[in-house]
Enzyme design. Structure first.
Site, mmCIF file in Angstrom:
data_model
loop_
_atom_site.group_PDB
_atom_site.id
_atom_site.type_symbol
_atom_site.label_atom_id
_atom_site.label_comp_id
_atom_site.label_asym_id
_atom_site.label_seq_id
_atom_site.Cartn_x
_atom_site.Cartn_y
_atom_site.Cartn_z
ATOM 1 N N GLN A 98 8.367 1.342 -22.276
ATOM 2 C CA GLN A 98 8.534 1.373 -20.959
ATOM 3 C C GLN A 98 9.216 0.091 -20.658
ATOM 4 O O GLN A 98 8.723 -0.962 -20.486
ATOM 5 C CB GLN A 98 7.315 1.366 -20.186
ATOM 6 C CG GLN A 98 7.475 1.794 -18.798
ATOM 7 C CD GLN A 98 6.448 1.520 -18.187
ATOM 8 O OE1 GLN A 98 5.569 0.544 -17.935
ATOM 9 N NE2 GLN A 98 5.622 2.607 -17.429
ATOM 10 N N TYR A 168 7.750 -1.024 -8.197
ATOM 11 C CA TYR A 168 8.518 -1.996 -9.010
ATOM 12 C C TYR A 168 9.902 -2.083 -8.372
ATOM 13 O O TYR A 168 10.214 -1.504 -7.438
ATOM 14 C CB TYR A 168 8.414 -1.623 -10.224
ATOM 15 C CG TYR A 168 6.965 -2.030 -11.140
ATOM 16 C CD1 TYR A 168 5.979 -1.715 -10.413
ATOM 17 C CD2 TYR A 168 7.185 -2.709 -12.329
ATOM 18 C CE1 TYR A 168 4.736 -2.073 -11.179
ATOM 19 C CE2 TYR A 168 6.247 -3.019 -12.942
ATOM 20 C CZ TYR A 168 4.857 -2.746 -12.199
ATOM 21 O OH TYR A 168 3.739 -3.193 -13.100
ATOM 22 N N ALA A 343 -3.827 8.284 -20.105
ATOM 23 C CA ALA A 343 -3.932 7.023 -20.156
ATOM 24 C C ALA A 343 -5.454 6.865 -20.202
ATOM 25 O O ALA A 343 -6.093 6.364 -21.324
ATOM 26 C CB ALA A 343 -3.514 6.393 -18.636
#
Length: 396
Positions: A98, A168, A343
């Site tokens: 990532q 982000y 996750a």
């Protein structure tokens, strides 16, 4: 309907199944380089049966880290990354990096480097002002994504996932709340989406067809005036038409303004306070509930929003959010999603996918108490696996 546990194509690569370990910061790179601990974390998940595991977070520039102990993509990182990809491949899984830039989510106090946002703002994370990125900053960061992708190729990765979520850097440009620019990167949605499209193009040019290229796109910031589903659908359509991506992974929430909107379930305020220095610890104890909000957990909690994107684009989509058992995976496949991402359930049980192969009706042991979340500041883990005490009632 696709069988989630059978092989599938993802751009130029083939995964042994359609289950992807979602990117979750591992907290195992204290010197911004790969450690044996990080390698073992991903090797265990690969041995546990996933089709692909995702290494997070691989910043494209040193100031693009959220805090100083995060990996950033540079030549010194390649030997360790190569050992990591080799270990995952030996277990039969693929591995993705990532890549992204934290932008306003970066803690300038921790990195000791200038944080950047689309417009000048005050950061609730670092308690400092964040500067507006110049055009030169934007051009540099676009190039840094391409460079990071080439490093991923050199280190043996099968894919890169570009971070377009959670406010982000790229996601903050998409947000009408955070982006108040008046140049070609601000204002109407085509301008706010320009950065995402240019980065996707730069990464594809850098890697060609040697690896798969995915992007993680927010559908909803979870804050008033933020990026929301109607605009997310348009951006997804533009990214689809551009043809630079092999898949989109759909997410939600703002690490900057509303982090629990992605995770759902209990908000571990006391645990977050315990790992913070003063005076932040006191602030979280007194007002943490206003920032770390609790949202009811249910399986497939992003499905209804993600279906709106599914109906609007042709490219493969990865469904994230409350994927915990074979039934939820089968539902995702029936709704037209090509892959699922997991996750927290894999933090609890790295071998969950192998268990589901043997016991299709098995239920995940993850109780979504979210007490794993504060461990990112030390070493990301399920506290139940490590024998740590979990107080209070958890949301099942």
């Amino acid at each position: 309907m696709n069988d989630v546990l059978t092989p599938a194509r993802l751009g130029p690569i083939t995964l042994r199944n359609r289950v992807i370990k979602a990117a979750t910061f591992e907290g195992r790179t204290p010197h911004a380089l790969v450690t044996d601990d990080l390698i073992e974390f991903h090797r265990a998940v690969a041995a546990g049966g996933v089709g692909m595991t995702t290494v997070a977070y691989c910043a494209v520039a040193p100031e693009g880290r959220t805090q100083h102990g995060q990996l950033w993509m540079r030549p010194e990182a390649v030997p360790g990354l190569q050992r990591l990809t080799d270990a995952v491949h030996q277990e039969g899984a693929a591995v993705s990096a990532q890549i992204g830039h934290a932008g306003p989510v970066a803690n300038e106090k921790s990195t000791r480097l200038r944080a950047l946002a689309p417009s000048r703002m005050f950061s609730p994370l670092s308690m400092r002002p964040v500067q507006a990125a110049s055009i030169a900053d934007i051009r540099r960061i676009i190039g840094a994504h391409a460079h990071a992708a080439r490093i991923a190729v050199d280190a043996g990765f099968d894919a890169v996932e570009i971070h377009f979520g959670h406010n982000y850097f790229v996601s903050s440009f998409l947000s009408p709340r955070l982006n108040r620019r008046r140049d070609e990167y601000g204002g109407p949605l085509p301008n706010r989406a320009r950065l995402a499209r240019e980065i996707a193009e730069a990464v594809r040019i850098a890697v060609g067809d040697s690896i798969a290229v995915l992007a993680k796109l927010s559908m909803d910031d979870g804050v008033p005036g933020g990026f929301w589903l109607d605009e997310a659908i348009e951006v997804a359509q533009w990214l689809d038409a551009d043809g630079h991506l092999d898949a989109l992974e759909l997410t939600a929430g703002s690490s900057l303004l509303n982090p629990m909107y992605l995770f759902r379930g209990d908000a571990p305020v006391a645990e977050f306070a315990a790992v913070m220095p003063q005076p932040i610890r006191l602030g979280i104890r007194l007002g943490g509930r206003a920032f770390l909000k609790s949202y009811p957990y249910r399986d497939l909690y992003l499905l209804e929003q993600a279906k709106q994107v599914r109906a609007a684009v042709w490219m493969p989509l990865v469904l994230l959010g409350g994927v915990t058992d074979r039934a939820s995976m089968d539902t995702a496949m029936a709704e037209g999603f090509d892959f699922v991402a997991i996750a927290r359930a894999l933090l609890r049980e790295p071998h969950l996918i192998n268990r589901l192969k043997e016991e299709p009706a098995a239920q995940s042991l993850c109780i979504h108490c979210n007490k794993c979340m504060p461990t990112i500041f030390t070493r990301t883990r399920c506290v139940l696996n490590s024998g740590e005490r979990v107080d209070g009632n958890c949301t099942h």
